[in-house]
Design an enzyme around this catalytic site. Sequence first.
Site, mmCIF file in Angstrom:
data_model
loop_
_atom_site.group_PDB
_atom_site.id
_atom_site.type_symbol
_atom_site.label_atom_id
_atom_site.label_comp_id
_atom_site.label_asym_id
_atom_site.label_seq_id
_atom_site.Cartn_x
_atom_site.Cartn_y
_atom_site.Cartn_z
ATOM 1 N N LYS B 91 0.769 -1.252 0.176
ATOM 2 C CA LYS B 91 -0.121 0.074 -0.177
ATOM 3 C C LYS B 91 0.909 1.215 -0.023
ATOM 4 C CE LYS B 91 -2.934 2.735 2.791
ATOM 5 N NZ LYS B 91 -3.692 2.831 3.923
ATOM 6 N N GLY B 152 -7.929 9.253 9.328
ATOM 7 C CA GLY B 152 -8.446 9.429 10.446
ATOM 8 C C GLY B 152 -9.459 10.237 10.769
ATOM 9 N N ALA B 179 -9.386 5.316 3.592
ATOM 10 C CA ALA B 179 -9.179 6.438 4.609
ATOM 11 C C ALA B 179 -10.461 7.185 4.914
ATOM 12 C CB ALA B 179 -8.137 7.233 4.191
ATOM 13 N N GLY B 180 -10.577 7.617 5.938
ATOM 14 C CA GLY B 180 -11.685 8.753 6.103
ATOM 15 C C GLY B 180 -12.962 8.047 6.626
ATOM 16 N N ASN B 201 -9.384 1.885 9.259
ATOM 17 C CA ASN B 201 -8.648 1.358 10.611
ATOM 18 C C ASN B 201 -9.163 2.177 11.813
ATOM 19 O OD1 ASN B 201 -6.773 0.894 12.515
ATOM 20 N ND2 ASN B 201 -4.972 1.163 11.533
ATOM 21 N N THR B 202 -9.016 3.414 11.788
ATOM 22 C CA THR B 202 -9.581 4.134 12.949
ATOM 23 C C THR B 202 -10.924 3.826 13.448
ATOM 24 O OG1 THR B 202 -8.024 5.909 12.309
ATOM 25 C CG2 THR B 202 -9.356 6.389 14.023
#
Lengths: 65, 253
Positions: B91, B152, B179-180, B201-202
């Site tokens: 990635k 994040g 992301a996001g 992830n977050t």
Amino acid sequence: MRVEVNGKPREVAARDLAALLAELGIAGESVATALDGGFVPRGARAGAVLEPGAKVEILAPMQGG
Amino acid sequence: MFYGTELKNRLMLGTAQYPSPAILRDAIAASGAEVITVSLRREGAGGGAFREILKESGCRILPNTAGCHSVREAVTTAQMARELFDTRWVKLEVIGHADTLQPDPFALVEAARILSAEGFQVFPYTTEDLIVGEKLIEAGCEVLMPWGAPIGSGQGLRNLEGLHTMRAHFPDTPLVVDAGIGAPSQAMAAMEMGFDAVLLNTAVAKALDPAAMARAFGQAVEAGRVAHGAGLMPRRDMAQASTPIFGMAEFAS
């Protein structure tokens, strides 16, 4: 000889990257290495000569996103 | 197909920021993810336990170049990751600004070209910009990973129309929204739009109960994927009765 390992100055006896890992007690197969910003594959570590002031990076798997 | 690999589960899960290694392990299992992202950092204590979790998960590892700001950093990190994880997948993140974490598209394309030539299978973290996407494909990428919102941030799909356009512009390229994403509904929306996978992830790691949230995301991604395959009804501006009028009784006096 003084080299920089993972950002910290260190006095080491090792003259090459393979010897440095042994001196630091790090299992060679569990890390990846770079010397002065360039990747050094496992098989090339013994031939990667350390000069005074060399910058060594020893990286391991880490949590990431 | 992601570089020839078929994935049944289309949630890709990051492994950072979990309250404990045990919770990380539970979250991976609960999500059903077949791909997890990992990073490389300076050798320190506790690496052994993490390696165990990776092995135990049975997941395919997607190493990232998170935090890299230059082509050289990203290329060197990718090379180190390939040896350590024994995979050609990477990635590719080349960050343009430390605060916004926005990708640097110029350095990204250059790093992608170098890595593709070296046999890497690059998953580039990019924006929804179509020309950058084309340049990445020219550079050798067979997958693109446009952001939903800044890393994040949990803002979801910030440019819905742009993502729609990107999906239409690259009909044959696997696209992963990376992301996001903050909520399962946002992941589901991306899948309903026809994206091939979602990477996050977050939203899971920072949930009160990460394993339960991982499960919710797994279900949402699956639901969105099935819905896209089933074909969503066209949107209408006006109401249209779903119950037929024909055969209605007359009660008027």
